[in-house]
Scaffold this motif. Structure first.
Motif, PDB file in Angstrom:
ATOM      1  N   VAL A 281      20.304  46.983  20.657  1.00 33.75           N
ATOM      2  CA  VAL A 281      20.190  48.133  21.550  1.00 33.75           C
ATOM      3  C   VAL A 281      18.714  48.351  21.884  1.00 33.75           C
ATOM      4  O   VAL A 281      17.863  48.420  21.003  1.00 33.75           O
ATOM      5  CB  VAL A 281      20.790  49.397  20.891  1.00 33.75           C
ATOM      6  CG1 VAL A 281      20.545  50.616  21.768  1.00 33.75           C
ATOM      7  CG2 VAL A 281      22.268  49.213  20.644  1.00 33.75           C
ATOM      8  N   GLY A 282      18.418  48.430  23.152  1.00 35.07           N
ATOM      9  CA  GLY A 282      17.044  48.630  23.610  1.00 35.07           C
ATOM     10  C   GLY A 282      16.322  47.348  23.962  1.00 35.07           C
ATOM     11  O   GLY A 282      15.349  47.380  24.721  1.00 35.07           O
ATOM     12  N   GLU A 285      16.530  46.269  27.761  1.00 35.13           N
ATOM     13  CA  GLU A 285      15.610  47.019  28.611  1.00 35.13           C
ATOM     14  C   GLU A 285      14.189  46.468  28.502  1.00 35.13           C
ATOM     15  O   GLU A 285      13.476  46.356  29.508  1.00 35.13           O
ATOM     16  CB  GLU A 285      15.627  48.508  28.223  1.00 35.13           C
ATOM     17  CG  GLU A 285      16.939  49.213  28.551  1.00 35.13           C
ATOM     18  CD  GLU A 285      17.950  49.126  27.425  1.00 35.13           C
ATOM     19  OE1 GLU A 285      17.997  48.084  26.716  1.00 35.13           O
ATOM     20  OE2 GLU A 285      18.710  50.099  27.234  1.00 35.13           O
ATOM     21  N   ARG A 315      27.496  52.897  36.872  1.00 28.96           N
ATOM     22  CA  ARG A 315      27.435  53.582  35.580  1.00 28.96           C
ATOM     23  C   ARG A 315      28.707  54.367  35.282  1.00 28.96           C
ATOM     24  O   ARG A 315      29.061  54.578  34.126  1.00 28.96           O
ATOM     25  CB  ARG A 315      26.207  54.502  35.549  1.00 28.96           C
ATOM     26  CG  ARG A 315      24.899  53.751  35.387  1.00 28.96           C
ATOM     27  CD  ARG A 315      23.690  54.616  35.634  1.00 28.96           C
ATOM     28  NE  ARG A 315      23.546  54.918  37.056  1.00 28.96           N
ATOM     29  CZ  ARG A 315      22.512  55.576  37.583  1.00 28.96           C
ATOM     30  NH1 ARG A 315      21.550  55.999  36.785  1.00 28.96           N
ATOM     31  NH2 ARG A 315      22.448  55.806  38.880  1.00 28.96           N
ATOM     32  N   ALA A 321      26.760  53.910  26.177  1.00 35.01           N
ATOM     33  CA  ALA A 321      25.546  54.548  26.665  1.00 35.01           C
ATOM     34  C   ALA A 321      24.431  53.535  26.877  1.00 35.01           C
ATOM     35  O   ALA A 321      23.648  53.639  27.830  1.00 35.01           O
ATOM     36  CB  ALA A 321      25.094  55.641  25.693  1.00 35.01           C
ATOM     37  N   HIS A 322      24.333  52.512  25.977  1.00 34.83           N
ATOM     38  CA  HIS A 322      23.222  51.591  26.084  1.00 34.83           C
ATOM     39  C   HIS A 322      23.363  50.690  27.312  1.00 34.83           C
ATOM     40  O   HIS A 322      22.356  50.204  27.838  1.00 34.83           O
ATOM     41  CB  HIS A 322      23.090  50.752  24.810  1.00 34.83           C
ATOM     42  CG  HIS A 322      24.199  49.779  24.596  1.00 34.83           C
ATOM     43  ND1 HIS A 322      25.330  50.111  23.913  1.00 34.83           N
ATOM     44  CD2 HIS A 322      24.347  48.483  24.976  1.00 34.83           C
ATOM     45  CE1 HIS A 322      26.138  49.063  23.868  1.00 34.83           C
ATOM     46  NE2 HIS A 322      25.570  48.068  24.506  1.00 34.83           N
ATOM     47  N   THR A 323      24.576  50.458  27.804  1.00 35.98           N
ATOM     48  CA  THR A 323      24.717  49.672  29.029  1.00 35.98           C
ATOM     49  C   THR A 323      24.295  50.497  30.245  1.00 35.98           C
ATOM     50  O   THR A 323      23.715  49.961  31.190  1.00 35.98           O
ATOM     51  CB  THR A 323      26.159  49.178  29.194  1.00 35.98           C
ATOM     52  OG1 THR A 323      27.059  50.285  29.095  1.00 35.98           O
ATOM     53  CG2 THR A 323      26.508  48.162  28.116  1.00 35.98           C
ATOM     54  N   ARG A 324      24.561  51.798  30.213  1.00 34.60           N
ATOM     55  CA  ARG A 324      24.076  52.664  31.296  1.00 34.60           C
ATOM     56  C   ARG A 324      22.556  52.732  31.271  1.00 34.60           C
ATOM     57  O   ARG A 324      21.905  52.820  32.318  1.00 34.60           O
ATOM     58  CB  ARG A 324      24.679  54.071  31.171  1.00 34.60           C
ATOM     59  CG  ARG A 324      26.175  54.112  31.431  1.00 34.60           C
ATOM     60  CD  ARG A 324      26.655  55.543  31.633  1.00 34.60           C
ATOM     61  NE  ARG A 324      26.521  56.341  30.421  1.00 34.60           N
ATOM     62  CZ  ARG A 324      27.459  56.426  29.483  1.00 34.60           C
ATOM     63  NH1 ARG A 324      28.593  55.757  29.611  1.00 34.60           N
ATOM     64  NH2 ARG A 324      27.272  57.171  28.414  1.00 34.60           N
ATOM     65  N   GLN A 325      21.978  52.672  30.072  1.00 34.96           N
ATOM     66  CA  GLN A 325      20.524  52.742  29.966  1.00 34.96           C
ATOM     67  C   GLN A 325      19.865  51.536  30.607  1.00 34.96           C
ATOM     68  O   GLN A 325      18.768  51.636  31.162  1.00 34.96           O
ATOM     69  CB  GLN A 325      20.113  52.847  28.488  1.00 34.96           C
ATOM     70  CG  GLN A 325      18.631  53.119  28.269  1.00 34.96           C
ATOM     71  CD  GLN A 325      18.177  54.417  28.910  1.00 34.96           C
ATOM     72  OE1 GLN A 325      18.922  55.390  28.973  1.00 34.96           O
ATOM     73  NE2 GLN A 325      16.949  54.426  29.414  1.00 34.96           N
ATOM     74  N   LEU A 326      20.514  50.361  30.558  1.00 34.97           N
ATOM     75  CA  LEU A 326      19.959  49.180  31.216  1.00 34.97           C
ATOM     76  C   LEU A 326      19.877  49.390  32.723  1.00 34.97           C
ATOM     77  O   LEU A 326      18.893  49.000  33.367  1.00 34.97           O
ATOM     78  CB  LEU A 326      20.816  47.957  30.879  1.00 34.97           C
ATOM     79  CG  LEU A 326      20.392  46.631  31.535  1.00 34.97           C
ATOM     80  CD1 LEU A 326      18.971  46.253  31.129  1.00 34.97           C
ATOM     81  CD2 LEU A 326      21.360  45.517  31.165  1.00 34.97           C
ATOM     82  N   ASN A 328      19.557  52.301  34.193  1.00 34.61           N
ATOM     83  CA  ASN A 328      18.455  53.251  34.393  1.00 34.61           C
ATOM     84  C   ASN A 328      17.105  52.551  34.345  1.00 34.61           C
ATOM     85  O   ASN A 328      16.202  52.849  35.144  1.00 34.61           O
ATOM     86  CB  ASN A 328      18.509  54.350  33.329  1.00 34.61           C
ATOM     87  CG  ASN A 328      19.754  55.207  33.445  1.00 34.61           C
ATOM     88  OD1 ASN A 328      20.357  55.290  34.507  1.00 34.61           O
ATOM     89  ND2 ASN A 328      20.146  55.850  32.352  1.00 34.61           N
ATOM     90  N   GLN A 329      16.943  51.605  33.405  1.00 36.19           N
ATOM     91  CA  GLN A 329      15.690  50.871  33.302  1.00 36.19           C
ATOM     92  C   GLN A 329      15.456  50.034  34.563  1.00 36.19           C
ATOM     93  O   GLN A 329      14.332  49.952  35.069  1.00 36.19           O
ATOM     94  CB  GLN A 329      15.719  49.964  32.074  1.00 36.19           C
ATOM     95  CG  GLN A 329      14.452  49.146  31.851  1.00 36.19           C
ATOM     96  CD  GLN A 329      13.258  50.006  31.469  1.00 36.19           C
ATOM     97  OE1 GLN A 329      13.433  51.018  30.785  1.00 36.19           O
ATOM     98  NE2 GLN A 329      12.069  49.619  31.898  1.00 36.19           N
TER      99      GLN A 329
END
Length: 486
Positions: A281-282, A285, A315, A321-326, A328-329
Motif C-alpha cells: 500500500v502506497g 503511488e 473511483r 481505498a488504496h486503489t482510489r488513492q492511486l 488521486n495520485q
C-alpha cells in the motif's frame, strides 16, 4: 489470498493484460514468496507459455514443485536446461533438492557440488550436511566417480555443535525480478527510482498511414507548442498537456505515440502496468511519482500510458481505498506541483475502454482531449500495406486490391496478413534457392486465411455507450461510426 488486496490487484492487472510477461513473472514470484504455491505454479506455467526457455521462470516453477513435494515434475522442468552447457548454477541446487526428495543422493550430491563450485554464494549448510557421507540422516554411499570439477570440501559440524534442524526451510532460489523498485517481500518499500526506460523513437508521422485528423490533433495539442514556443506563449499556451487515445484494439495507438515522440525528437517513456502496480500500500503511488519525475528530468518527453483504464479507472467502481488513492495520485501528477512542473512533458494515454476512465481525467489541463483512433479506411489500409512491405522483395503490387478485401481489418490484422504471406513466400524461396518477390496474389491468399480481430465486438460495445449512456455528449465523436455500417 482473498484478503491480500495487493495480490488481487496484480492478478486483475494480469487478467486484463495476459500477454504482459514482466507482470506475470512479477505476480508469480510474489505468489511463490508468500507461499501460495498452487497459484504460483499456475502463473509460472502461464508465463512459460510466453517465454518457454526462460531460466528464471523455470527456476520459479521448479521451486514451486519442490515446495509442494512434486519432485518428479520439478526434475522434468529442469532437465532441458540442465542439459545445456553453462546453465545457471541455482538450477543445479534446485535439482539437488528434487533428487534428495526422490532418494537419489548420489546424483543430488553431484548437482549440488557442481553448482557451488561455479557459484560459492549458493552454499547451503543444511544441504551440504545431508549430502556429505555420514552426515545426519543421510546414510548413502559416496559416488564411485567424482565429477570432473573438484568440489569444495564442506566439513560436517564439530561434535560440540548442535545438530542442524531436520528439515529447515530452504532459502528460496527464485526471486521475482525487481520491478517498479520492488523490495523483498519480507521487507518494506523504500524510496525508489522508476524502472521505466527512456527511449528514442525511430518513427515519425511518415511511418503512420492515414489518421490525418488524429495526427493534426496531436500536432496542435502536443507538438507545435514545443516547436513554436514563442507563438504559443503569446497566447499563454505552455508546452505540455495530455491526450487520451481510444479506439479498437490493434488500431495503432502505441505506434502513433512512438511516432509523436519521433516527430518531435523527444524522449519516449513507455509505462507498463508492472512499472506502477505494487503489492505494498502506497508503493504504487510512489512508483507513479517516480515515473513522472523521470519524464520531467528528460524533457521534452512523451510519457505514454498504455491500458490506462487499469490505472485511472472510475473511483466509484473501486472497493479498496488504496486503489482510489492511486487515481488521486495520477490526477495530482497531471496537475503538477506548480504551473511549470510538467512543461515539456507530453502525456499520451491509450485505452480500448475510455468509458471506464474516471471522468476527472477529462478536466482541462489533464487528459482533456479524447482522440478517437478509428479503424483504417480503404485508402489507409493500402498505405499501411505499403509501409509493411517496403523492406521486402516485391513484384508489381496492387495494394488497393488487397485493401478492398480486408474491410474491418486494423493495422495489427494487416501485419498478420503480411507475415503469413512472407512465411509462404519464404518456403517457396528456400525450395528455389533464391528470393522470390512477394506478389499481390500472395497477399490476397493470406488475407483469406486471416479474420479481423476485435473491431466488430468493440464497435458493438461502443454503440451501447453512444446510444444509451451518452447524456454528457462525451462520445458524440463515435456517432457517425456506430450509426454507419458497423
Amino acid at each position: 489470498m482473498s484478503d491480500d488486496a495487493g495480490l488481487q490487484a496484480l492478478r486483475e492487472a494480469a487478467r486484463l493484460s495476459p500477454d504482459n510477461l514482466p507482470l506475470r513473472q512479477h505476480l508469480a514470484g510474489l505468489l511463490l514468496a508468500k507461499g501460495y504455491l498452487a497459484d504460483a505454479e499456475a502463473e509460472f506455467r502461464a508465463a512459460l507459455v510466453l517465454a518457454p526457455k526462460n531460466p528464471d521462470l523455470t527456476a520459479g516453477l521448479a521451486e514451486a514443485f519442490v515446495r509442494q513435494s512434486a519432485y518428479g515434475p520439478a526434475l522434468a522442468a529442469l532437465e532441458p536446461l540442465l542439459a545445456e552447457p553453462g546453465y545457471p548454477p541455482r538450477l543445479g541446487i534446485l535439482a539437488a533438492r528434487a533428487l534428495i526428495g526422490e532418494g537419489d543422493m548420489g546424483r543430488a550430491a553431484y548437482r549440488y557440488f557442481e553448482a557451488i563450485n561455479r557459484d560459492a554464494s549458493l552454499v547451503d549448510a543444511e544441504l551440504a550436511t545431508r549430502l556429505t557421507p555420514g552426515g545426519p540422516g543421510s546414510p548413502w554411499p559416496p559416488a564411485a566417480a567424482p565429477p570432473a570439477a573438484s568440489p569444495p570440501q564442506v566439513s560436517p559440524p564439530p561434535p560440540s555443535a548442535p545438530p542442524p534442524p531436520a528439515s529447515p526451510a530452504a532459502p528460496p532460489l527464485y526471486a521475482a525480478p525487481a520491478m517498479a523498485g520492488q523490495q523483498p517481500v519480507a521487507g518494506g518499500p523504500a524510496t525508489r527510482e522508476s524502472t521505466s526506460e527512456v527511449e528514442r523513437a525511430g518513427l515519425t508521422f511518415a511511418d503512420v498511414a492515414g489518421m490525418e485528423a488524429v495526427k493534426e490533433a496531436l500536432r496542435m495539442k502536443l507538438l507545435l507548442p514545443i516547436q513554436q514556443p514563442d507563438l504559443f506563449a503569446a497566447y499563454g499556451k505552455r508546452a505540455g498537456g495530455g491526450v487520451l487515445l481510444y479506439g479498437p484494439p490493434g488500431a495503432g495507438k502505441t505506434h502513433l505515440a512512438r511516432a509523436a515522440a519521433g516527430e518531435l525528437g523527444a524522449a519516449f517513456v513507455n509505462v507498463g502496468l508492472a512499472d506502477i502496480l505494487d503489492m505494498y500500500v502506497g508503493s504504487s503511488e510512489r512508483n507513479l511519482h517516480a515515473t513522472f519525475d523521470l519524464a520531467r528530468r528528460n524533457r521534452p518527453c512523451v510519457l505514454f500510458f498504455d491500458e490506462v483504464d487499469a490505472l485511472a479507472g472510475r473511483r466509484s467502481d473501486m472497493r479498496q481505498a488504496h486503489t482510489r488513492q492511486l487515481v488521486n495520485q495520477f490526477l495530482a501528477e497531471l496537475d503538477g506541483v506548480d504551473q511549470s512542473a510538467n512543461e515539456g512533458v507530453l502525456v499520451l494515454a491509450a485505452t480500448n475502454a475510455p468509458w471506464y476512465v474516471d471522468g476527472a481525467f477529462r478536466r482541462p489541463g489533464r487528459l482533456d482531449q479524447p482522440v478517437f483512433v478509428p479503424p483504417p479506411d480503404q485508402a489507409a489500409r493500402a498505405a499501411i500495406l505499403r509501409i509493411l512491405c517496403r523492406d521486402k522483395p516485391l513484384a508489381e503490387m496492387d495494394f488497393d486490391a488487397v485493401a478492398r478485401v480486408t474491410e474491418h481489418f486494423v493495422g495489427a490484422d494487416l501485419k498478420g496478413v503480411v507475415d503469413r504471406a512472407v512465411e509462404a513466400k519464404l518456403q517457396q524461396s528456400i525450395s528455389a534457392g533464391r528470393p522470390i518477390p512477394l506478389s499481390t496474389p500472395d497477399l490476397l491468399a493470406a488475407a483469406r486465411t486471416v479474420r479481423p480481430t476485435a473491431v466488430r465486438e468493440w464497435m458493438a460495445t461502443a454503440r451501447n455507450y453512444v446510444m444509451h449512456a451518452n447524456d454528457s455528449g462525451a462520445w458524440d465523436e463515435l456517432m457517425p461510426w456506430v450509426k454507419g455500417k458497423w
